[in-house]
Scaffold this motif. Structure first.
Motif, PDB file in Angstrom:
ATOM      1  N   HIS A 130      -2.359   6.095 -10.585  1.00 47.68           N
ATOM      2  CA  HIS A 130      -3.752   6.585 -10.966  1.00 47.68           C
ATOM      3  C   HIS A 130      -4.122   7.332  -9.634  1.00 47.68           C
ATOM      4  N   GLU A 157       0.411   1.008  -9.460  1.00 50.03           N
ATOM      5  CA  GLU A 157       0.475  -0.375  -9.915  1.00 50.03           C
ATOM      6  C   GLU A 157       2.202  -0.948  -9.827  1.00 50.03           C
ATOM      7  N   PRO A 201     -15.243   6.473  -6.367  1.00 47.93           N
ATOM      8  CA  PRO A 201     -14.261   7.178  -7.019  1.00 47.93           C
ATOM      9  C   PRO A 201     -14.252   7.388  -8.390  1.00 47.93           C
ATOM     10  N   GLN A 253       0.791  -1.005  -0.056  1.00 49.94           N
ATOM     11  CA  GLN A 253      -0.041   0.078  -0.112  1.00 49.94           C
ATOM     12  C   GLN A 253       0.820   1.147   0.062  1.00 49.94           C
ATOM     13  N   GLN A 299     -12.844  10.883  -4.585  1.00 49.47           N
ATOM     14  CA  GLN A 299     -14.177  10.438  -4.101  1.00 49.47           C
ATOM     15  C   GLN A 299     -14.984  11.098  -3.275  1.00 49.47           C
ATOM     16  N   GLY A 359      -1.629  -4.698 -13.333  1.00 52.69           N
ATOM     17  CA  GLY A 359      -3.014  -4.519 -13.270  1.00 52.69           C
ATOM     18  C   GLY A 359      -3.803  -4.484 -11.995  1.00 52.69           C
ATOM     19  N   ARG A 360      -3.290  -4.772 -10.832  1.00 47.87           N
ATOM     20  CA  ARG A 360      -3.654  -4.718  -9.613  1.00 47.87           C
ATOM     21  C   ARG A 360      -3.378  -3.064  -9.112  1.00 47.87           C
ATOM     22  N   LEU A 361      -4.421  -2.561  -8.524  1.00 50.04           N
ATOM     23  CA  LEU A 361      -4.084  -1.191  -7.989  1.00 50.04           C
ATOM     24  C   LEU A 361      -4.109  -1.247  -6.422  1.00 50.04           C
ATOM     25  N   TYR A 362      -3.150  -0.789  -5.798  1.00 49.45           N
ATOM     26  CA  TYR A 362      -3.304  -0.726  -4.279  1.00 49.45           C
ATOM     27  C   TYR A 362      -3.256   0.915  -3.997  1.00 49.45           C
ATOM     28  N   PHE A 363      -4.214   1.047  -3.355  1.00 48.41           N
ATOM     29  CA  PHE A 363      -4.675   2.434  -2.969  1.00 48.41           C
ATOM     30  C   PHE A 363      -4.121   2.914  -1.598  1.00 48.41           C
ATOM     31  N   GLY A 364      -3.728   4.245  -1.556  1.00 45.80           N
ATOM     32  CA  GLY A 364      -3.384   4.793  -0.409  1.00 45.80           C
ATOM     33  C   GLY A 364      -4.632   5.055   0.549  1.00 45.80           C
ATOM     34  N   ARG A 365      -4.439   5.464   1.806  1.00 47.13           N
ATOM     35  CA  ARG A 365      -5.455   5.542   2.893  1.00 47.13           C
ATOM     36  C   ARG A 365      -6.187   6.876   2.184  1.00 47.13           C
ATOM     37  N   PHE A 400     -11.989   8.838 -11.694  1.00 45.32           N
ATOM     38  CA  PHE A 400     -10.610   8.908 -12.152  1.00 45.32           C
ATOM     39  C   PHE A 400     -10.473  10.427 -12.599  1.00 45.32           C
ATOM     40  N   PHE A 451      -7.290   9.626  -3.604  1.00 46.52           N
ATOM     41  CA  PHE A 451      -6.670   8.390  -3.378  1.00 46.52           C
ATOM     42  C   PHE A 451      -5.805   8.332  -4.590  1.00 46.52           C
ATOM     43  N   TYR A 458      -7.503   9.475  -8.120  1.00 42.98           N
ATOM     44  CA  TYR A 458      -8.951   9.438  -8.159  1.00 42.98           C
ATOM     45  C   TYR A 458      -9.518  10.222  -7.069  1.00 42.98           C
TER      46      TYR A 458
END
Lengths: 112, 113
Positions: free
Chosen positions: B32, B91, B42, B2, B36, B99-105, B44, B87, B34
């Motif tokens: 990326h 990747e 969220p 993360q 929200q 292809g996996r996105l790990y989002f920050g807090r 883009f 956020f 976003y």
């Protein structure tokens, strides 16, 4: 308009009662994702489909399953919801793995 | 995996500027961004690929320093509509995590009139 649709927007279930959330898309995207977002937290990836290829995250509980019967639809099944599973569930799609992800409006799940 | 976002929260007056930072301990393929709003999905904003590029539209821009695995989002002359939680999704380069996105807090931005 091309979009990502989630139904229902709000779902109430009882502790231990199976529940299914649905996601559909008119974008004709190859990839579909399911995220869990708890209050004031970041979205957490549960799993994703690249076409028919299912990719599970290592820390996704076995209680969560998914199905993708065709390109347009993807389902999230929670076999025995616990109180800790109450969250917003977000579906997202992208044309390919490295492309922009477009999110649906989410389903807010409440477990009683 | 993360990423770390900072600051956690920002309060601005309309017209002021803000910078939101995102850093990762892993080599990144893309970042990326976003926004929200409460109770909504969220939305883009932009994607930055490795190569040190900078992007922007309107008064929101972002940079990506792949050597430092850091990205920054710049909001200039903020508007009331900029309020929300921002956020970054990262990747990780290479391997099976593509292809996996790990989002920050997230960074909660509030703009006051």
């Amino acid at each position: 308009d091309a979009m990502v649709i989630q139904n229902p927007r709000y779902q109430v279930t009882q502790f231990g009662k199976p529940v299914t959330l649905s996601c559909s898309q008119t974008l004709n995207h190859n990839v579909m994702y399911w995220y869990q977002q708890k209050s004031s937290q970041a979205p957490k990836l549960l799993f994703h489909y690249y076409d028919k290829d299912f990719n599970n995250e290592a820390d996704t509980p076995d209680n969560f399953q998914s199905r993708r019967p065709n390109t347009s639809f993807c389902f999230l099944d929670i076999r025995s919801p616990g109180l800790g599973d109450a969250a917003m569930y977000l579906c997202a799609t992208s044309g390919d793995r490295i492309e922009t992800q477009y999110f649906g409006p989410g389903t807010r799940l409440l477990v009683l | 995996q993360q990423p770390v976002q900072s600051p956690q929260a920002v309060i601005l007056r309309e017209g002021e500027d803000a910078v939101i930072n995102c850093s990762s301990s892993k080599a990144l393929y893309s970042v990326h961004w976003y926004r929200q709003k409460h109770g909504e999905a969220p939305v883009f904003l932009m994607i930055l690929l490795k190569g040190g590029e900078q992007k922007g539209h309107d008064k929101i821009s972002a940079s990506f320093n792949e050597k430092k695995q850091q990205s920054s989002l710049y909001l200039t002359a903020s508007q009331l509509s900029y309020s929300g939680t921002y956020f970054c999704g990262t990747e990780i380069a290479g391997g099976s995590t593509l292809g996996r996105l790990y989002f920050g807090r997230g960074t909660q931005l509030t703009v006051w009139p």
